[in-house]
Design an enzyme around this catalytic site. Structure first.
Site, PDB file in Angstrom:
ATOM      1  N   ALA A  23       0.772  -1.445  -0.182  1.00  0.00           N
ATOM      2  CA  ALA A  23       0.114   0.185   0.107  1.00  0.00           C
ATOM      3  C   ALA A  23       0.339   1.190  -0.085  1.00  0.00           C
ATOM      4  O   ALA A  23       0.965   2.042   1.009  1.00  0.00           O
ATOM      5  CB  ALA A  23      -0.771   0.224   1.240  1.00  0.00           C
ATOM      6  N   GLY A  24       1.314   1.591  -0.751  1.00  0.00           N
ATOM      7  CA  GLY A  24       2.373   2.733  -1.402  1.00  0.00           C
ATOM      8  C   GLY A  24       1.244   4.015  -1.920  1.00  0.00           C
ATOM      9  O   GLY A  24       0.436   3.274  -1.783  1.00  0.00           O
ATOM     10  N   GLY A  27      -0.695   1.016  -4.649  1.00  0.00           N
ATOM     11  CA  GLY A  27      -1.614  -0.108  -3.519  1.00  0.00           C
ATOM     12  C   GLY A  27      -2.765   1.304  -2.344  1.00  0.00           C
ATOM     13  O   GLY A  27      -3.367   0.679  -1.857  1.00  0.00           O
ATOM     14  N   ASN A 113       4.325  -0.837 -11.864  1.00  0.00           N
ATOM     15  CA  ASN A 113       4.974  -0.535 -13.064  1.00  0.00           C
ATOM     16  C   ASN A 113       6.228  -1.493 -13.560  1.00  0.00           C
ATOM     17  O   ASN A 113       6.727  -2.784 -12.511  1.00  0.00           O
ATOM     18  CB  ASN A 113       6.272   0.409 -12.563  1.00  0.00           C
ATOM     19  CG  ASN A 113       4.801   1.871 -12.618  1.00  0.00           C
ATOM     20  OD1 ASN A 113       4.452   2.213 -13.691  1.00  0.00           O
ATOM     21  ND2 ASN A 113       5.997   3.012 -12.028  1.00  0.00           N
ATOM     22  N   ARG A 141       3.657  10.084  -2.393  1.00  0.00           N
ATOM     23  CA  ARG A 141       3.057   9.961  -1.419  1.00  0.00           C
ATOM     24  C   ARG A 141       4.518  10.544  -0.796  1.00  0.00           C
ATOM     25  O   ARG A 141       5.323  11.268  -0.707  1.00  0.00           O
ATOM     26  CB  ARG A 141       3.691   9.247  -0.583  1.00  0.00           C
ATOM     27  CG  ARG A 141       2.921   7.811  -1.004  1.00  0.00           C
ATOM     28  CD  ARG A 141       3.120   6.674   0.253  1.00  0.00           C
ATOM     29  NE  ARG A 141       4.085   5.771  -0.256  1.00  0.00           N
ATOM     30  CZ  ARG A 141       4.719   5.299   0.651  1.00  0.00           C
ATOM     31  NH1 ARG A 141       3.818   4.542   1.996  1.00  0.00           N
ATOM     32  NH2 ARG A 141       5.990   3.762   0.120  1.00  0.00           N
ATOM     33  N   LYS A 195       2.657   1.353 -21.867  1.00  0.00           N
ATOM     34  CA  LYS A 195       3.175   1.637 -21.099  1.00  0.00           C
ATOM     35  C   LYS A 195       4.387   1.642 -20.427  1.00  0.00           C
ATOM     36  O   LYS A 195       5.093   2.374 -19.737  1.00  0.00           O
ATOM     37  CB  LYS A 195       1.820   0.791 -19.732  1.00  0.00           C
ATOM     38  CG  LYS A 195       2.698   1.380 -18.445  1.00  0.00           C
ATOM     39  CD  LYS A 195       1.811   2.521 -17.039  1.00  0.00           C
ATOM     40  CE  LYS A 195       2.142   3.471 -15.958  1.00  0.00           C
ATOM     41  NZ  LYS A 195       2.032   2.306 -15.011  1.00  0.00           N
ATOM     42  N   ASN A 199       6.950   4.711 -19.775  1.00  0.00           N
ATOM     43  CA  ASN A 199       7.574   4.435 -18.235  1.00  0.00           C
ATOM     44  C   ASN A 199       8.580   4.521 -18.348  1.00  0.00           C
ATOM     45  O   ASN A 199       9.962   5.200 -18.224  1.00  0.00           O
ATOM     46  CB  ASN A 199       7.627   3.719 -17.072  1.00  0.00           C
ATOM     47  CG  ASN A 199       6.423   3.374 -15.995  1.00  0.00           C
ATOM     48  OD1 ASN A 199       5.256   2.771 -16.537  1.00  0.00           O
ATOM     49  ND2 ASN A 199       5.877   4.775 -15.985  1.00  0.00           N
ATOM     50  N   ASN A 203      10.684   8.200 -16.965  1.00  0.00           N
ATOM     51  CA  ASN A 203      10.650   7.384 -15.259  1.00  0.00           C
ATOM     52  C   ASN A 203      12.083   7.856 -15.508  1.00  0.00           C
ATOM     53  O   ASN A 203      12.900   8.480 -14.729  1.00  0.00           O
ATOM     54  CB  ASN A 203      10.349   6.557 -15.067  1.00  0.00           C
ATOM     55  CG  ASN A 203       9.463   6.435 -14.782  1.00  0.00           C
ATOM     56  OD1 ASN A 203       8.239   6.841 -15.501  1.00  0.00           O
ATOM     57  ND2 ASN A 203       8.430   5.440 -14.182  1.00  0.00           N
ATOM     58  N   GLU A 278      13.313   0.537 -10.153  1.00  0.00           N
ATOM     59  CA  GLU A 278      12.690  -0.506 -11.191  1.00  0.00           C
ATOM     60  C   GLU A 278      13.051  -0.441 -12.412  1.00  0.00           C
ATOM     61  O   GLU A 278      12.753  -1.273 -13.478  1.00  0.00           O
ATOM     62  CB  GLU A 278      11.048   0.000 -10.910  1.00  0.00           C
ATOM     63  CG  GLU A 278      10.263  -0.253  -9.879  1.00  0.00           C
ATOM     64  CD  GLU A 278       8.967  -0.166  -9.715  1.00  0.00           C
ATOM     65  OE1 GLU A 278       8.369  -0.718  -9.651  1.00  0.00           O
ATOM     66  OE2 GLU A 278       8.421   0.795 -10.163  1.00  0.00           O
TER      67      GLU A 278
HETATM   68  O1  KPL Z   1       4.024   5.686 -13.883  1.00  0.00           O
HETATM   69  C1  KPL Z   1       3.680   6.731 -13.088  1.00  0.00           C
HETATM   70  C2  KPL Z   1       5.380   6.503 -12.278  1.00  0.00           C
HETATM   71  O2  KPL Z   1       5.612   7.647 -11.903  1.00  0.00           O
HETATM   72  O3  KPL Z   1       6.158   5.324 -11.733  1.00  0.00           O
HETATM   73  C3  KPL Z   1       3.711   8.312 -13.718  1.00  0.00           C
HETATM   74  C4  KPL Z   1       3.061   7.632 -15.200  1.00  0.00           C
HETATM   75  C5  KPL Z   1       4.896   8.252 -15.558  1.00  0.00           C
HETATM   76  C6  KPL Z   1       3.349   9.216 -13.505  1.00  0.00           C
HETATM   77  O4  KPL Z   1       4.381   9.689 -12.789  1.00  0.00           O
END
Ligand code: KPL
Length: 317
Positions: A23-24, A27, A113, A141, A195, A199, A203, A278
């Protein structure tokens, strides 16, 4: 403390209880969303923790909060539905103590992710119903229990095995709220790669530039790298038999950066906090699939190297 009222009587039709592992930011958001449609949710605690945990969500001017029961993995009892929103690298280890509590047909919804975890889980636990959710919500958070919604995205849900389609459709319908529609998709692989490409483009760059998602759009160098990353991702996606056009991926990445402009990406948050990132499941996964097809992906390789140089040892697959 306020308990979010169920969104609507129809939305709460299927109120089978869920457990939430991890639950971050994501979650926690989904635990709150489930509670808001009347679904009982129990959080699985990591290590020693209290019997309850209150999470709050700041969404613009609006704040809501909910107090959840919290239990340890060992005392979780029978688990019918489990949302897994841990970091990809620790998923298998975090799941291990819960395996005795899962029964054949238990639903595991992975909302995280990166790619790679689900292939391993499907191979190791063919009797579980493993579903994947893809979300572009921007959430971060502030402290352990306070979530800030920095952008509203969309969520898609699908399955790996055709015989899990009915479950995936039912779960998508039960988790949908008026303000957060969850769409069932028959081909989740296409969405997952889209996605992943987004990312890969956003990211690591936000971590390297230490900037918020939207700030990438103001940096010509970052934009040029994002375009390059998307070109490589499109090549690998096509080799995987998926539809992909580099310009469409680039526009989608820019659109997500714009919609989540105020967000601190999960990778930047990890780097800032000195946690493992990640990267191995995002650009690293792309690298492994590219290698399998004999495709060179220098821009993605450079980002992997850049992140490896600034974060602690990579997580294990
Ligand atoms: O998936 C994301 C992440 O931060 O891991 C996005 C969609 C880029 C939002 O910040």
């Amino acid at each position: 403390m306020s308990h979010p009222a169920p969104e609507s009587a129809c939305a709460a039709a299927d109120v089978t209880p869920w457990h939430v592992l991890g639950a971050g930011a994501i979650g926690g958001l989904w635990a709150l969303r489930m509670a808001a449609v009347g679904i009982p949710v129990t959080l699985i605690a990591h290590g020693d923790a209290g019997a309850s945990r209150t999470l709050s969500l700041q969404d613009g001017e609006h704040t809501s909060s909910h107090t959840f029961p919290q239990i340890s993995a060992a005392s979780a009892g029978d688990i019918a539905r489990l949302l897994v929103a841990t970091k990809a690298g620790i998923t298998r280890a975090a799941l291990a103590p819960l395996l005795p509590q899962l029964r054949p047909g238990s639903i595991i919804l992975l909302l995280q992710n990166g790619m790679g975890t689900e292939d391993l889980l499907c191979a190791e636990h063919p009797d579980l119903c493993i579903l994947n959710g893809i979300t572009t919500d921007g959430i971060f958070r502030e402290g352990k229990d306070r979530l800030v919604q920095a952008g509203h995205g969309e969520t898609w849900l699908g399955c790996h095995h055709r015989n899990d389609e009915a479950n995936a459709k039912a779960i998508a319908a039960s988790l949908s709220g008026n303000a957060w529609p969850v769409h069932f998709v028959p081909d989740i692989q296409q969405r997952r790669w889209q996605k992943l490409a987004m990312n890969c483009a956003i990211n690591p760059l936000t971590a390297l530039y230490r900037c918020r998602n939207g700030e990438l759009l103001e940096k010509p160098d970052a934009l040029a790298t994002m375009r390059h990353i998307c070109t490589e991702a499109a090549l690998v996606m096509r080799a995987e038999g998926l539809d992909a056009d580099s310009e469409t991926l680039f526009k989608a990445a820019c659109e997500t950066a714009r919609k989540t402009a105020a967000n601190i990406s999960s990778m930047r948050a990890d780097v800032d906090a000195g946690r493992p990132t990640e990267i191995d499941f995002i650009n690293g996964y792309l690298l492994r699939r590219a290698a399998a097809h004999g495709i060179a992906v220098p821009a993605n390789s450079a980002l992997c190297a850049g992140i490896a140089a600034m974060s602690p040892a990579a997580s294990t697959r």
